[in-house]
Scaffold this motif. Sequence first.
Motif, PDB file in Angstrom:
ATOM      1  N   MET A 113       0.937  -1.351   0.013  1.00  0.00           N
ATOM      2  CA  MET A 113       0.586   0.130   0.479  1.00  0.00           C
ATOM      3  C   MET A 113       0.383   1.277   0.321  1.00  0.00           C
ATOM      4  SD  MET A 113      -3.266   1.299   2.563  1.00  0.00           S
ATOM      5  CE  MET A 113      -3.449  -0.477   2.137  1.00  0.00           C
ATOM      6  N   LYS A 114       0.131   1.948  -0.939  1.00  0.00           N
ATOM      7  CA  LYS A 114       1.231   3.505  -0.864  1.00  0.00           C
ATOM      8  C   LYS A 114       0.601   4.288  -0.328  1.00  0.00           C
ATOM      9  CE  LYS A 114       3.389   2.342  -5.178  1.00  0.00           C
ATOM     10  NZ  LYS A 114       3.638   2.951  -6.822  1.00  0.00           N
ATOM     11  N   THR A 115       1.204   5.523   0.254  1.00  0.00           N
ATOM     12  CA  THR A 115       0.169   6.444   1.285  1.00  0.00           C
ATOM     13  C   THR A 115       0.692   7.907   0.930  1.00  0.00           C
ATOM     14  OG1 THR A 115       0.077   5.097   3.147  1.00  0.00           O
ATOM     15  CG2 THR A 115       0.196   7.324   3.711  1.00  0.00           C
ATOM     16  N   TYR A 116      -0.078   8.806   0.513  1.00  0.00           N
ATOM     17  CA  TYR A 116       0.443   9.690  -0.309  1.00  0.00           C
ATOM     18  C   TYR A 116      -0.641  11.257   1.323  1.00  0.00           C
ATOM     19  CZ  TYR A 116       1.098   7.213  -3.909  1.00  0.00           C
ATOM     20  OH  TYR A 116       2.293   6.806  -4.878  1.00  0.00           O
ATOM     21  N   ILE A 117       0.720  12.282   1.405  1.00  0.00           N
ATOM     22  CA  ILE A 117      -0.472  12.875   2.471  1.00  0.00           C
ATOM     23  C   ILE A 117      -0.550  14.262   1.733  1.00  0.00           C
ATOM     24  CG2 ILE A 117       0.123  14.237   4.378  1.00  0.00           C
ATOM     25  CD1 ILE A 117       0.051  11.233   5.109  1.00  0.00           C
TER      26      ILE A 117
ATOM     27  N   TYR B 265      -8.703   4.363   0.079  1.00  0.00           N
ATOM     28  CA  TYR B 265      -8.336   4.850   1.843  1.00  0.00           C
ATOM     29  C   TYR B 265      -9.097   5.935   1.935  1.00  0.00           C
ATOM     30  CZ  TYR B 265      -9.398  -0.169   1.265  1.00  0.00           C
ATOM     31  OH  TYR B 265      -9.413  -1.486   1.230  1.00  0.00           O
TER      32      TYR B 265
ATOM     33  N   THR C 230      -8.617   9.563   4.197  1.00  0.00           N
ATOM     34  CA  THR C 230      -9.015   9.614   5.364  1.00  0.00           C
ATOM     35  C   THR C 230      -8.315  11.727   5.845  1.00  0.00           C
ATOM     36  OG1 THR C 230      -6.696   8.948   6.611  1.00  0.00           O
ATOM     37  CG2 THR C 230      -8.754   7.680   6.778  1.00  0.00           C
TER      38      THR C 230
ATOM     39  N   ARG D 160      -4.968  15.096   3.269  1.00  0.00           N
ATOM     40  CA  ARG D 160      -5.850  14.010   3.436  1.00  0.00           C
ATOM     41  C   ARG D 160      -4.734  13.185   3.543  1.00  0.00           C
ATOM     42  NH1 ARG D 160      -9.287  16.915   3.566  1.00  0.00           N
ATOM     43  NH2 ARG D 160     -11.975  17.166   2.595  1.00  0.00           N
ATOM     44  N   LYS D 161      -4.864  12.025   3.967  1.00  0.00           N
ATOM     45  CA  LYS D 161      -4.129  10.747   3.861  1.00  0.00           C
ATOM     46  C   LYS D 161      -5.229  10.030   3.109  1.00  0.00           C
ATOM     47  CE  LYS D 161      -3.296   7.738   6.909  1.00  0.00           C
ATOM     48  NZ  LYS D 161      -3.205   6.520   8.276  1.00  0.00           N
ATOM     49  N   ILE D 162      -3.954   9.381   1.826  1.00  0.00           N
ATOM     50  CA  ILE D 162      -4.691   8.808   0.923  1.00  0.00           C
ATOM     51  C   ILE D 162      -4.438   7.214   0.539  1.00  0.00           C
ATOM     52  CG2 ILE D 162      -5.195   8.525  -1.361  1.00  0.00           C
ATOM     53  CD1 ILE D 162      -5.151  12.124  -1.497  1.00  0.00           C
ATOM     54  N   GLU D 163      -4.530   6.584   0.934  1.00  0.00           N
ATOM     55  CA  GLU D 163      -3.985   5.726   1.391  1.00  0.00           C
ATOM     56  C   GLU D 163      -4.281   4.553   0.072  1.00  0.00           C
ATOM     57  OE1 GLU D 163      -2.940   3.904   5.445  1.00  0.00           O
ATOM     58  OE2 GLU D 163      -4.954   4.019   4.639  1.00  0.00           O
TER      59      GLU D 163
END
Length: 137
Positions: free
Chosen positions: A1-5, A123, A125, A131-134
Amino acid sequence: MKTYITKDINETHKWAADFAKILRAPVTVALHGDLGVGKSEIARTIIQTLCGADTVVPSPTFTIVQSYENKTGRISHFDLYRVSDASELVEIGLMHAVQNDITLIEWPDIARDFLPKDTIHLYITEFENGRKIEVAD
């Protein structure tokens, strides 16, 4: 999973526009997150990136699905929040869309058994203004 802030709405729009550029039909993107977290805003940015910034993109909350044409085919934007029975998914054209279109699905849980194995799940939040986009595929 990659996470972007993203720190604000402008960064969220930029992330969604960059993400849109990698999408090629047929592909399904499932947008997960609480009410008001920005699922529609991300979908709108994806559609406007692929169809033109002046494209009017209303939320499909009441229509359940909106379709758009671009140079490479169709984009189908579903909001399944008001769908109460999975049998309705056939009637609204979800099966056809996931096989042929760039398909964006808000509130995808009711459709989990109908989503292609290679569905991209976002995903989302919210925190402060960002936003946090996973991204999971």
